[in-house]
Write an enzyme that holds these catalytic residues in place. Structure first.
Site, PDB file in Angstrom:
ATOM      1  N   ARG A 234       0.852  -1.196   0.000  1.00 32.51           N
ATOM      2  CA  ARG A 234       0.000   0.000   0.000  1.00 32.51           C
ATOM      3  C   ARG A 234       0.886   1.242   0.000  1.00 32.51           C
ATOM      4  O   ARG A 234       2.076   1.192   0.302  1.00 32.51           O
ATOM      5  CB  ARG A 234      -0.924   0.006   1.226  1.00 32.51           C
ATOM      6  CG  ARG A 234      -0.184   0.163   2.527  1.00 32.51           C
ATOM      7  CD  ARG A 234      -1.064   0.573   3.694  1.00 32.51           C
ATOM      8  NE  ARG A 234      -0.359   0.407   4.941  1.00 32.51           N
ATOM      9  CZ  ARG A 234       0.589   1.226   5.391  1.00 32.51           C
ATOM     10  NH1 ARG A 234       0.953   2.269   4.698  1.00 32.51           N
ATOM     11  NH2 ARG A 234       1.180   0.993   6.551  1.00 32.51           N
TER      12      ARG A 234
ATOM     13  N   CYS B  55       2.382   7.181   9.968  1.00 34.59           N
ATOM     14  CA  CYS B  55       1.908   7.790   8.717  1.00 34.59           C
ATOM     15  C   CYS B  55       2.850   8.883   8.201  1.00 34.59           C
ATOM     16  O   CYS B  55       2.454   9.689   7.358  1.00 34.59           O
ATOM     17  CB  CYS B  55       0.489   8.339   8.856  1.00 34.59           C
ATOM     18  SG  CYS B  55      -0.732   7.090   9.290  1.00 34.59           S
TER      19      CYS B  55
END
Length: 192
Positions: free
Chosen positions: A73, A178
């Site tokens: 991803r 993140c």
């Protein structure tokens, strides 16, 4: 609760079937393919996105409490665990009038904003950083994340919503979750 590797194996199997069907039958044949949404709640795990895959980056990580599993991803390192809703979408964007990847991300974010607001939470918004955020004082805390892979117009991976996870793993001071330096995460339970 499910082991991350098992959930990812299910996702990759379904994704491969979609890609094979499209390769064998042509792009328009995918109009007949099902649009799949998978929902999971995983055992504690950290996952690395494509930007985390570089070997020199991995050697800079501190010792982790849980396994780190590399994925395909987008994005960087994140946490999945009990109390977090994870949804993966195996959708052919061609079926949605050639929906662009940017519009797909925006659609997911808007859906997450609506879902979080439906719990009665105020101050829910999108910011310049991908994901969904909740206003806290003058700043924002992240409550939902997105991490996707799109191959031949077919999506995989997806979203996570922090319902009631242990926030210490999402706000581990030794990691930059993140890739958002100085940002913290929250949950529906914590804000409720």
């Amino acid at each position: 609760l499910l082991d991350y590797k098992t959930g990812n194996t299910v996702q990759q199997h379904l994704l491969k079937r979609h890609l094979d069907f499209k390769r064998l039958n042509g792009p328009k044949a995918s109009l007949n393919s099902p649009q799949i949404a998978l929902s999971f709640e995983f055992n504690n795990v950290y996952t690395g996105g494509k930007r985390e895959a570089h070997p020199s980056r991995a050697t800079k990580l501190p010792p982790l409490s849980f396994p780190l599993i590399q994925t395909d991803r987008g994005g960087q390192i994140t946490y999945h665990g009990p109390g977090q809703l994870v949804c993966y979408f195996i959708w052919d964007l061609f079926n949605w009038s050639n929906l662009s990847s940017r519009c797909f991300v925006s659609m997911l974010e808007n859906s997450l904003v609506t879902s979080v607001e439906s719990t009665g939470l105020q101050g829910v918004c999108k910011t310049k950083d991908t994901g969904v955020w909740v206003q806290k004082g003058l700043g924002f805390e992240k409550i939902c994340s997105l991490g996707l892979n799109i191959k031949r117009n077919i999506t995989s991976h997806g979203i996570s919503m922090n319902v009631s996870p242990q926030l210490k793993y999402l706000n581990n001071p030794e990691l930059v979750i993140c890739g958002l330096e100085g940002k913290s995460q929250t949950s529906l339970e914590h804000c409720g």
